[in-house]
Design an enzyme around this catalytic site. Structure first.
Site, PDB file in Angstrom:
ATOM      1  N   GLY A   8       0.829  -1.218   0.000  1.00  0.00           N
ATOM      2  CA  GLY A   8       0.000   0.000   0.000  1.00  0.00           C
ATOM      3  C   GLY A   8       0.852   1.252   0.000  1.00  0.00           C
ATOM      4  CG  LEU A  10       1.743   4.025  -5.049  1.00  0.00           C
ATOM      5  CD1 LEU A  10       1.275   3.870  -6.490  1.00  0.00           C
ATOM      6  CD2 LEU A  10       2.962   4.942  -4.996  1.00  0.00           C
ATOM      7  CD  GLN A  12      -4.211   9.918   5.140  1.00  0.00           C
ATOM      8  OE1 GLN A  12      -4.689   8.945   5.714  1.00  0.00           O
ATOM      9  NE2 GLN A  12      -4.375  11.142   5.585  1.00  0.00           N
ATOM     10  NE  ARG A  36      -3.468   3.638  -6.120  1.00  0.00           N
ATOM     11  CZ  ARG A  36      -3.275   4.821  -5.549  1.00  0.00           C
ATOM     12  NH1 ARG A  36      -3.453   5.928  -6.229  1.00  0.00           N
ATOM     13  NH2 ARG A  36      -2.880   4.915  -4.301  1.00  0.00           N
ATOM     14  CG  ASP A  49      -4.293  -8.228  -5.740  1.00  0.00           C
ATOM     15  OD1 ASP A  49      -4.531  -8.136  -4.514  1.00  0.00           O
ATOM     16  OD2 ASP A  49      -5.138  -8.634  -6.572  1.00  0.00           O
ATOM     17  CE1 TYR A 138     -10.153   0.644   8.194  1.00  0.00           C
ATOM     18  CE2 TYR A 138     -10.951   1.850  10.094  1.00  0.00           C
ATOM     19  CZ  TYR A 138      -9.948   1.578   9.194  1.00  0.00           C
ATOM     20  OH  TYR A 138      -8.751   2.241   9.272  1.00  0.00           O
TER      21      TYR A 138
HETATM   22  C1  AKB Z   1     -10.999   6.151   8.727  1.00  0.00           C
HETATM   23  O1  AKB Z   1     -11.626   7.211   8.949  1.00  0.00           O
HETATM   24  O2  AKB Z   1     -11.500   5.137   8.253  1.00  0.00           O
HETATM   25  C2  AKB Z   1      -9.534   6.118   9.133  1.00  0.00           C
HETATM   26  C3  AKB Z   1      -9.371   5.566  10.511  1.00  0.00           C
HETATM   27  C4  AKB Z   1      -9.650   6.401  11.687  1.00  0.00           C
HETATM   28  O3  AKB Z   1      -9.007   4.438  10.656  1.00  0.00           O
HETATM   29  N1  AKB Z   1      -8.961   7.418   9.027  1.00  0.00           N
END
Ligand code: AKB
Length: 314
Positions: A8, A10, A12, A36, A49, A138
């Site tokens: 990862g 590239l 943030q 990418r 990947d 997440y």
């Molecule tokens: C998001 O907003 O998903 C991230 C994080 C806090 O993990 N910046």
């Protein structure tokens, strides 16, 4: 000298982490990888990947990597839109990176997040060790990831380390698909239009950190004496907690006619509401000396100065 492979690269965090690590350990000792193609990267770069376990292993082996920094992941809002893709990419990529690290005996880093907490977690001064029942895909990925990294340490003795990052703010690469992204967008819009419409509601506090502090925390944790680390994989780290009106007020110290309005996005607001207001980073401070240099006002001053230069030259 370390030989580091980054996935990862590239993204943030990755795009600035590569540069920082190359400055410390030497350009040729850091292999950047991403799905990418890189446009203008100096130094070793390979397409990867992260769901391709064999290629990840082969690249690390051929490079002679002794450290893996696994940064590739979908952020919270995108993961909520595409939960199955998030599961496959976030968990599949992580297990592949852990396996390559186990097979090649690499030191290992991956970031967790404040997203690993949920609505039943204490919201204020959230402890290092507490209830973690996130309600987002997440968050599910991040809690499972923290546990998986603990497992690889306990079962295989792999030197796994990690932090729970808050929202990260940077003028270099923009985030994408996160809940905390408003706190980056607002600086761009402040310079370009002197106004910003926030998708996060007034009064919603979230932890944040300026990118230079985030990068330094990765370096410091990876260099830390392992005998001092009780919480290897998920140290709470933070530099500040603010709500949208407070970042707007900080910007107004430099752009007095900056205007803020609200158009709340229910999906991202729901995610933000499930996260802590502010977390307690005392375990990281005690076990490896974590300390952030920037607060809201010093970050705002630096962001506006750097972004103004960047936006003039693009
Ligand atoms: C998001 O907003 O998903 C991230 C994080 C806090 O993990 N910046």
């Amino acid at each position: 000298m370390k030989r580091i492979m980054i996935t990862g690269a590239l993204g943030q965090i990755g795009s600035e982490l590569v540069e920082k690590l190359r400055n410390i350990y030497g350009q040729d000792n850091v292999l950047a990888t991403d799905i990418r193609p890189a446009q203008d990267m100096q130094g070793p770069f390979e397409l990867l990947d992260v769901t391709d376990a064999q290629r990840m292993h082969d690249l690390a082996k051929d490079f002679g990597a002794d450290t893996m920094m696994h940064m590739a992941a979908l952020l919270s809002a995108t993961a909520e839109e595409k939960p199955l893709l998030a599961w496959n990419l976030n968990m599949g990529g992580l297990v592949n990176a852990l396996e390559a690290s186990r097979e090649l005996e690499m030191q290992f880093f991956t970031p967790s997040s404040i997203g690993a907490f949920g609505p039943s977690t204490p919201k204020k001064n959230t402890p290092q060790d507490t209830l973690q029942r996130p309600t987002t895909m997440y968050g599910v990925n991040k809690v499972a990831g923290e546990l998986l990294c603990d497992y690889y340490f306990q079962k295989f003795g792999l030197d796994t380390r990690g932090v729970r990052f808050p929202g990260l703010i940077s003028y270099v690469a923009q985030p994408g698909g996160g809940t905390t992204d408003y706190a980056v967008d607002i600086y761009y819009k402040a310079i370009e239009q002197k106004r910003y419409t926030s998708y996060i509601a007034k009064g919603t506090y979230m932890d944040m950190m300026y990118m230079p502090d985030a990068l330094q925390s990765i370096v410091d944790l990876m260099e830390a004496d392992p005998s001092k680390l009780e919480h290897r994989n998920a140290f709470n780290v933070t530099a500040m907690s603010f709500e949208p009106d407070e970042i707007a007020a900080s910007i107004r110290k430099h752009i007095p006619d900056f205007q803020m309005s609200y158009d709340v996005d229910p999906i991202r607001q729901g995610i933000a509401d499930s996260w802590p207001d502010n977390i307690d980073a005392s375990a990281a401070e005690k076990e490896w000396g974590f300390k952030a240099a920037y607060d809201l006002d010093s970050m705002t001053a630096d962001m506006l100065e750097k972004l103004k230069k960047k936006l003039v030259t693009v």
